[in-house]
Design a protein around this motif. Structure first.
Motif, PDB file in Angstrom:
ATOM      1  N   GLN A  39       0.828  -1.206   0.000  1.00  0.00           N
ATOM      2  CA  GLN A  39       0.000   0.000   0.000  1.00  0.00           C
ATOM      3  C   GLN A  39       0.863   1.256   0.000  1.00  0.00           C
ATOM      4  O   GLN A  39       0.584   2.235  -0.721  1.00  0.00           O
ATOM      5  N   THR A  40       1.939   1.211   0.828  1.00  0.00           N
ATOM      6  CA  THR A  40       2.863   2.349   0.860  1.00  0.00           C
ATOM      7  C   THR A  40       3.527   2.536  -0.510  1.00  0.00           C
ATOM      8  O   THR A  40       3.635   3.662  -1.017  1.00  0.00           O
ATOM      9  N   CYS A  61       2.330   1.544  -3.315  1.00  0.00           N
ATOM     10  CA  CYS A  61       1.288   2.007  -4.241  1.00  0.00           C
ATOM     11  C   CYS A  61       1.055   3.506  -4.086  1.00  0.00           C
ATOM     12  O   CYS A  61       0.930   4.236  -5.079  1.00  0.00           O
ATOM     13  N   ASN A  62       1.003   3.961  -2.815  1.00  0.00           N
ATOM     14  CA  ASN A  62       0.800   5.391  -2.573  1.00  0.00           C
ATOM     15  C   ASN A  62       1.962   6.202  -3.140  1.00  0.00           C
ATOM     16  O   ASN A  62       1.766   7.260  -3.761  1.00  0.00           O
ATOM     17  N   ASN A  63       3.189   5.696  -2.891  1.00  0.00           N
ATOM     18  CA  ASN A  63       4.356   6.410  -3.416  1.00  0.00           C
ATOM     19  C   ASN A  63       4.333   6.451  -4.935  1.00  0.00           C
ATOM     20  O   ASN A  63       4.626   7.491  -5.558  1.00  0.00           O
ATOM     21  N   THR A  83       1.685   6.224  -6.751  1.00  0.00           N
ATOM     22  CA  THR A  83       0.591   7.104  -7.162  1.00  0.00           C
ATOM     23  C   THR A  83       1.035   8.568  -7.119  1.00  0.00           C
ATOM     24  O   THR A  83       0.772   9.342  -8.054  1.00  0.00           O
ATOM     25  N   VAL A  84       1.734   8.929  -6.012  1.00  0.00           N
ATOM     26  CA  VAL A  84       2.244  10.306  -5.901  1.00  0.00           C
ATOM     27  C   VAL A  84       3.241  10.595  -7.019  1.00  0.00           C
ATOM     28  O   VAL A  84       3.195  11.648  -7.678  1.00  0.00           O
TER      29      VAL A  84
END
Length: 377
Positions: free
Chosen positions: A178-179, A181-183, A185-186
């Motif tokens: 998830q981390t 993925c978030n990174n 995504t950013v």
């Protein structure tokens, strides 16, 4: 099993005692009546001794029966004593015999009840034994089932711990993903923004390139024109210099100063703005028109600490300054807070370098030096 045999033996003895007592009730009653009539005349101590002797001769069953009816014997003694004392009470002995028979019947009934109770207890005991065996079997089965459940519980606990460990690992991996993925995504958003910006910049650069290409082409064309104009100016400048030399040889341009392609006459006399312009016109020119900072600085440097009229005024329309050729003022070099039109100041003047080389508005009637300009080309 020993308890069962004891119960059967006691029940048999009681039943046999009951049957013997029933068969000997009649003979014992007759003997008892005769003994009462004989013993009634004896003392109480002899009666007790004789009872003891007779009891020794009797069998164990009769001893048990006599013990059971000991109280009835005492009552019979009392009744026989009364019969001896009073012959009229002999009729009552027959009533006592009936009571004895009634007591024997009650004893028999008690024996029957006791046998019944023993039988019921024996049945209850068998039922309880069977139930105990069933409970023992159930206990054995439950113990085996408990052991199986305990084994299953242990296995399930171990499996649960393994699943918990797997769950924890998967949770950590999920959080990491998830981390990530978030990174990502950013980063994707940043790249998208950068891409958009670069796209816009590319479009702007493309537009700028197109404009620069057009401007380059225009500059090339203009460069050609300027080159032609330069050549023309060179030719004109050469002719102007020749003309200046001729004019100076004749003495007509005494007191004029040259800058670029213009000649400037700075008067030594002083007069108002209108007369200054009239003097310039008589010379075939007009008051000076300043078109650049270099020209402004050149003219101001010629004045020293003095000031002079220039070809600038707002006589026609207040606040709308224009040059003497009718063109509007676009770039001015005014003093701070000027022009302010204090006292009907409608004409422009230029100050020398000691006054910071600036312009000022002044009443047109004021008398001071003036500057004329002659364009050679």
């Amino acid at each position: 099993m020993e308890m069962r045999e004891d119960i059967y033996a006691n029940a048999g003895n009681v039943a046999q005692n009951g049957s013997d007592s029933d068969s000997s009730d009649q003979s014992y009653e007759e003997v008892y009546v005769n003994d009462v009539s004989i013993d009634a005349h004896k003392p109480r101590s002899e009666q007790r001794n004789s009872s003891a002797i007779s009891s020794g001769k009797k069998s164990s069953r009769q001893i048990q029966n006599e013990a059971a009816f000991h109280k009835d014997s005492e009552k019979a003694d009392k009744s026989s004593h009364l019969q001896t004392a009073d012959p009229q009470n002999r009729g009552r002995s027959s009533a006592g015999g009936r009571c004895y028979r009634l007591a024997a019947v009650c004893l028999g009934l008690l024996c029957v009840l006791l046998l019944t109770a023993i039988t019921l207890l024996w049945i209850k005991f068998n039922n309880l034994t069977a139930e105990r065996d069933q409970l023992h079997t159930s206990y054995t089965n439950l113990t085996a089932e408990r052991d199986q459940l305990h084994t299953s519980y242990t296995n399930l606990t171990a499996e649960r711990d393994q699943l918990q460990t797997s769950y924890t690992d998967l949770t950590m991996e999920k959080d990491q993903l998830q981390t990530s993925c978030n990174n990502l995504t950013v980063e994707r958003d940043q790249l998208q923004t950068s891409y958009t910006s670069l796209t816009k910049e590319r479009d702007q650069l493309q537009t700028s390139y197109t404009n620069l290409t057009k401007e380059r082409d225009q500059l090339r064309t203009r460069c050609v024109d300027v080159t032609k104009e330069r050549d023309h100016l060179k030719t004109s400048y050469t002719s102007v210099m020749e003309q200046l030399q001729i004019e100076r040889a004749k003495g007509n341009l005494q007191g004029w100063k040259s800058f670029n392609t213009s000649l400037y006459y700075i008067s030594t006399e002083k007069t108002n703005w209108s007369e200054s312009r009239e003097d310039c016109r008589k010379r075939g020119v007009d008051l000076v028109i300043i078109n650049s900072r270099k020209e402004h600085e050149f003219i101001a440097s010629q004045l020293g600490s003095d000031q002079a009229w220039i070809g600038l005024s707002d006589i026609k329309n207040e606040g709308q300054w224009e040059w003497v050729d009718g063109s509007a003022l676009t770039t001015g070099y005014w003093m701070k807070n000027e022009p302010n039109n204090q006292g009907n100041e409608d004409c422009g003047e230029i100050l020398g370098p000691q006054a910071n080389k600036v312009w000022n508005d002044r009443p047109c009637s004021y008398s001071q030096r003036w500057i004329c300009e002659k364009t050679v080309v």
